[in-house]
Design a protein around this motif. Structure first.
Motif, short mmCIF file in Angstrom:
data_model
loop_
_atom_site.label_atom_id
_atom_site.label_comp_id
_atom_site.label_asym_id
_atom_site.label_seq_id
_atom_site.Cartn_x
_atom_site.Cartn_y
_atom_site.Cartn_z
N ASP A 41 0.80 -1.23 0.00
CA ASP A 41 0.00 0.00 0.00
C ASP A 41 0.83 1.28 0.00
O ASP A 41 0.27 2.38 0.12
CB ASP A 41 -0.94 0.01 1.20
N ILE A 42 2.15 1.17 -0.13
CA ILE A 42 2.97 2.38 -0.24
C ILE A 42 2.47 3.15 -1.45
O ILE A 42 2.26 2.59 -2.53
CB ILE A 42 4.46 2.03 -0.38
N ARG A 43 2.27 4.44 -1.28
CA ARG A 43 1.77 5.30 -2.37
C ARG A 43 2.92 5.69 -3.29
O ARG A 43 4.02 5.97 -2.84
CB ARG A 43 1.11 6.56 -1.82
N ASP A 44 2.66 5.70 -4.56
CA ASP A 44 3.63 6.17 -5.55
C ASP A 44 3.91 7.65 -5.30
O ASP A 44 2.99 8.40 -4.97
CB ASP A 44 3.06 5.97 -6.96
N ILE A 95 11.07 5.49 -4.64
CA ILE A 95 10.29 4.27 -4.41
C ILE A 95 11.12 3.29 -3.58
O ILE A 95 10.64 2.71 -2.61
CB ILE A 95 9.83 3.65 -5.74
N GLY A 96 12.37 3.11 -3.96
CA GLY A 96 13.25 2.22 -3.21
C GLY A 96 13.46 2.68 -1.78
O GLY A 96 13.47 1.86 -0.84
N LEU A 97 13.61 3.99 -1.57
CA LEU A 97 13.74 4.53 -0.21
C LEU A 97 12.48 4.27 0.61
O LEU A 97 12.55 3.94 1.79
CB LEU A 97 14.02 6.03 -0.24
N GLU A 152 5.20 10.84 3.39
CA GLU A 152 3.90 11.02 2.74
C GLU A 152 3.50 9.75 1.97
O GLU A 152 2.33 9.37 1.95
CB GLU A 152 3.94 12.21 1.78
N CYS A 153 4.47 9.10 1.36
CA CYS A 153 4.18 7.87 0.61
C CYS A 153 3.85 6.71 1.54
O CYS A 153 3.15 5.78 1.15
CB CYS A 153 5.37 7.49 -0.27
#
Length: 155
Positions: A43-46, A90-92, A148-149
């Protein structure tokens, strides 16, 4: 169309139901399996879009490998486009989320899928260099974007 986005119109998949666990699914000594890890990160947001990494097909359960003998987790993600400027973010996000959720003894490797990014070697090097990751997460602007992501992603 949104201005300033590299991939203004990504392909969005329907949000999937939570995956059911099978009885023969292998768990390591900590009681962890790939489904658990996937549930932590799906569910991590882009960073550019109001969709999850799962919805954008950046991540799937199949992209996670768990080697319980070596306490090693490998996550391979696929950016939506070859020149994705957000691949390192994204990787972070993946690394930060797993740091919150996993026991400390796991070694986590995060990489882009082979052939999925124009600067694959550089992105992989950045995402797996401890000093670069720590420095990036100490940058207030990057940390805010990562946070935020990772926030609630109910879409």
């Amino acid at each position: 169309m949104t201005l300033g986005l590299i991939n203004a119109n990504p392909v969005v998949q329907a949000k999937k139901e939570r995956l059911a666990r099978t009885q023969d699914q292998h768990r390591d000594d900590d009681g962890l399996d790939t489904l658990d890890i996937y549930e932590y990160v799906r569910d991590i947001r882009d960073p550019e879009h109001p969709y999850s990494l799962e919805q954008l097909s950046v991540l799937s359960e199949d992209s996670i490998t768990l080697d319980d003998k070596l306490n090693r987790i490998i996550i391979t993600f696929t950016p939506t486009i070859q020149h994705c400027s957000m691949a390192t973010i994204i990787g972070l996000c993946l690394r930060a989320k797993l740091k919150e959720c996993l026991p400390l003894h796991y070694k986590v490797d995060i990489r882009v899928s082979p052939g999925s990014h124009a600067d694959e070697d550089s992105v992989n090097k950045q995402l797996n260099d401890k000093e670069r990751v720590v420095a990036a997460l100490e940058n207030p602007n990057l940390r805010q974007l990562v946070d935020e992501c990772l926030c609630s992603n109910e879409i």
